[in-house]
Design a protein around this motif. Structure first.
Motif, mmCIF file in Angstrom:
data_model
loop_
_atom_site.group_PDB
_atom_site.id
_atom_site.type_symbol
_atom_site.label_atom_id
_atom_site.label_comp_id
_atom_site.label_asym_id
_atom_site.label_seq_id
_atom_site.Cartn_x
_atom_site.Cartn_y
_atom_site.Cartn_z
ATOM 1 N N HIS A 1 5.081 6.328 -11.262
ATOM 2 C CA HIS A 1 4.002 7.299 -11.439
ATOM 3 C C HIS A 1 4.497 8.723 -11.184
ATOM 4 C CE1 HIS A 1 0.104 9.155 -11.457
ATOM 5 N NE2 HIS A 1 0.352 9.671 -10.260
ATOM 6 N N GLU A 2 5.325 8.898 -10.181
ATOM 7 C CA GLU A 2 5.866 10.228 -9.885
ATOM 8 C C GLU A 2 6.727 10.748 -11.036
ATOM 9 O OE1 GLU A 2 5.623 12.398 -7.227
ATOM 10 O OE2 GLU A 2 4.038 11.132 -6.403
ATOM 11 N N TRP A 3 7.527 9.874 -11.628
ATOM 12 C CA TRP A 3 8.480 10.298 -12.663
ATOM 13 C C TRP A 3 7.873 10.372 -14.060
ATOM 14 C CZ3 TRP A 3 12.410 6.363 -10.417
ATOM 15 C CH2 TRP A 3 13.009 6.925 -9.283
ATOM 16 N N THR A 4 6.927 9.462 -14.374
ATOM 17 C CA THR A 4 6.416 9.402 -15.744
ATOM 18 C C THR A 4 4.931 9.696 -15.865
ATOM 19 O OG1 THR A 4 5.938 7.034 -15.622
ATOM 20 C CG2 THR A 4 8.139 7.670 -16.364
ATOM 21 N N GLY A 5 4.178 9.562 -14.770
ATOM 22 C CA GLY A 5 2.735 9.759 -14.831
ATOM 23 C C GLY A 5 1.983 8.469 -15.130
ATOM 24 N N TRP A 6 2.672 7.379 -15.341
ATOM 25 C CA TRP A 6 2.041 6.086 -15.614
ATOM 26 C C TRP A 6 1.749 5.376 -14.304
ATOM 27 C CZ3 TRP A 6 5.780 3.801 -19.813
ATOM 28 C CH2 TRP A 6 5.723 4.601 -20.946
ATOM 29 N N PHE A 7 1.113 4.225 -14.373
ATOM 30 C CA PHE A 7 0.813 3.359 -13.240
ATOM 31 C C PHE A 7 -0.081 4.039 -12.200
ATOM 32 C CE2 PHE A 7 4.779 1.591 -14.888
ATOM 33 C CZ PHE A 7 4.413 0.267 -15.047
ATOM 34 N N ARG A 8 -1.007 4.846 -12.649
ATOM 35 C CA ARG A 8 -1.929 5.512 -11.730
ATOM 36 C C ARG A 8 -2.795 4.492 -10.986
ATOM 37 N NH1 ARG A 8 -3.242 9.766 -8.564
ATOM 38 N NH2 ARG A 8 -5.456 10.135 -8.552
ATOM 39 N N LEU A 9 -3.182 3.422 -11.668
ATOM 40 C CA LEU A 9 -4.047 2.427 -11.031
ATOM 41 C C LEU A 9 -3.310 1.617 -9.967
ATOM 42 C CD1 LEU A 9 -5.967 1.126 -14.167
ATOM 43 C CD2 LEU A 9 -6.786 2.686 -12.407
ATOM 44 N N TRP A 10 -2.020 1.402 -10.137
ATOM 45 C CA TRP A 10 -1.244 0.580 -9.198
ATOM 46 C C TRP A 10 -0.730 1.386 -8.027
ATOM 47 C CZ3 TRP A 10 2.330 -3.680 -11.364
ATOM 48 C CH2 TRP A 10 1.617 -4.516 -12.197
ATOM 49 N N ALA A 11 -0.508 2.648 -8.215
ATOM 50 C CA ALA A 11 0.136 3.474 -7.191
ATOM 51 C C ALA A 11 -0.887 3.923 -6.153
ATOM 52 C CB ALA A 11 0.807 4.675 -7.835
ATOM 53 N N VAL A 12 -0.910 3.265 -5.018
ATOM 54 C CA VAL A 12 -1.864 3.578 -3.957
ATOM 55 C C VAL A 12 -1.548 4.938 -3.339
ATOM 56 C CG1 VAL A 12 -2.697 2.859 -1.681
ATOM 57 C CG2 VAL A 12 -2.323 1.168 -3.465
ATOM 58 N N VAL A 13 -0.268 5.265 -3.212
ATOM 59 C CA VAL A 13 0.134 6.525 -2.586
ATOM 60 C C VAL A 13 -0.397 7.718 -3.384
ATOM 61 C CG1 VAL A 13 2.127 7.941 -1.951
ATOM 62 C CG2 VAL A 13 2.146 5.493 -1.498
ATOM 63 N N ALA A 14 -0.479 7.585 -4.699
ATOM 64 C CA ALA A 14 -0.969 8.682 -5.535
ATOM 65 C C ALA A 14 -2.453 8.953 -5.296
ATOM 66 C CB ALA A 14 -0.734 8.366 -7.008
ATOM 67 N N LYS A 15 -3.179 7.962 -4.791
ATOM 68 C CA LYS A 15 -4.616 8.125 -4.554
ATOM 69 C C LYS A 15 -4.935 8.693 -3.176
ATOM 70 C CE LYS A 15 -5.791 4.408 -7.641
ATOM 71 N NZ LYS A 15 -6.486 3.147 -7.840
ATOM 72 N N LEU A 16 -3.967 8.736 -2.277
ATOM 73 C CA LEU A 16 -4.207 9.226 -0.921
ATOM 74 C C LEU A 16 -3.943 10.731 -0.867
ATOM 75 C CD1 LEU A 16 -2.441 6.355 1.039
ATOM 76 C CD2 LEU A 16 -4.883 6.616 0.562
ATOM 77 N N ASP A 17 -4.997 11.488 -0.640
ATOM 78 C CA ASP A 17 -4.907 12.945 -0.688
ATOM 79 C C ASP A 17 -4.021 13.527 0.412
ATOM 80 O OD1 ASP A 17 -6.536 13.077 -2.911
ATOM 81 O OD2 ASP A 17 -8.369 13.287 -1.718
ATOM 82 N N PHE A 18 -4.000 12.905 1.578
ATOM 83 C CA PHE A 18 -3.229 13.479 2.681
ATOM 84 C C PHE A 18 -1.722 13.321 2.494
ATOM 85 C CE2 PHE A 18 -4.124 9.162 3.954
ATOM 86 C CZ PHE A 18 -2.937 8.718 4.510
ATOM 87 N N LEU A 19 -1.288 12.576 1.467
ATOM 88 C CA LEU A 19 0.143 12.425 1.194
ATOM 89 C C LEU A 19 0.614 13.298 0.036
ATOM 90 C CD1 LEU A 19 0.582 8.575 1.616
ATOM 91 C CD2 LEU A 19 1.292 10.373 3.172
ATOM 92 N N ASP A 20 -0.230 14.251 -0.380
ATOM 93 C CA ASP A 20 0.174 15.158 -1.458
ATOM 94 C C ASP A 20 1.434 15.919 -1.063
ATOM 95 O OD1 ASP A 20 -1.825 14.453 -3.141
ATOM 96 O OD2 ASP A 20 -3.107 16.168 -2.688
ATOM 97 N N GLY A 21 2.412 15.912 -1.946
ATOM 98 C CA GLY A 21 3.668 16.590 -1.686
ATOM 99 C C GLY A 21 4.724 15.688 -1.068
ATOM 100 N N TYR A 22 4.303 14.546 -0.549
ATOM 101 C CA TYR A 22 5.241 13.610 0.068
ATOM 102 C C TYR A 22 5.337 12.305 -0.719
ATOM 103 C CZ TYR A 22 4.721 16.707 4.043
ATOM 104 O OH TYR A 22 4.689 17.806 4.855
ATOM 105 N N GLY A 23 4.773 12.258 -1.894
ATOM 106 C CA GLY A 23 4.690 11.024 -2.665
ATOM 107 C C GLY A 23 6.033 10.396 -2.963
ATOM 108 N N LEU A 24 6.998 11.190 -3.366
ATOM 109 C CA LEU A 24 8.315 10.650 -3.706
ATOM 110 C C LEU A 24 8.971 10.026 -2.477
ATOM 111 C CD1 LEU A 24 10.386 10.368 -5.972
ATOM 112 C CD2 LEU A 24 11.356 12.526 -5.223
ATOM 113 N N PHE A 25 8.942 10.720 -1.357
ATOM 114 C CA PHE A 25 9.539 10.212 -0.134
ATOM 115 C C PHE A 25 8.849 8.930 0.338
ATOM 116 C CE2 PHE A 25 9.525 10.064 4.548
ATOM 117 C CZ PHE A 25 10.886 9.847 4.748
ATOM 118 N N VAL A 26 7.531 8.925 0.328
ATOM 119 C CA VAL A 26 6.782 7.754 0.788
ATOM 120 C C VAL A 26 7.066 6.550 -0.106
ATOM 121 C CG1 VAL A 26 4.452 6.817 1.105
ATOM 122 C CG2 VAL A 26 4.983 9.114 1.887
#
Length: 67
Positions: free
Chosen positions: A22-47
């Motif tokens: 999801h970070e690299w292509t924008g796909w898998f938005r439904l599967w990626a739980v980290v992308a839905k958590l607002d407090f992890l904005d900016g740390y998605g790749l690391f997490v």
């Protein structure tokens, strides 16, 4: 117990892999739980990298469980 730990490891690994895709292509938005958590904005790749490594470690560690 061993199968349960392997399943948990696989789910964590899959979440990290889906998050990386999801970070690299924008796909898998439904599967990626980290992308839905607002407090992890900016740390998605690391997490997501941490999730992939942790999931792999849990799956490997499951082999040491004796049944």
């Amino acid at each position: 117990m061993k199968k349960f730990v392997e399943t948990i490891g696989f789910v964590v690994f899959a979440q990290g892999a889906a998050g990386l895709l999801h970070e690299w292509t924008g796909w898998f938005r439904l599967w990626a739980v980290v992308a839905k958590l607002d407090f992890l904005d900016g740390y998605g790749l690391f997490v997501n990298i941490v999730l992939v490594v942790t999931g792999g470690a849990v799956m490997i560690a499951a082999d040491s469980i004796r049944t």
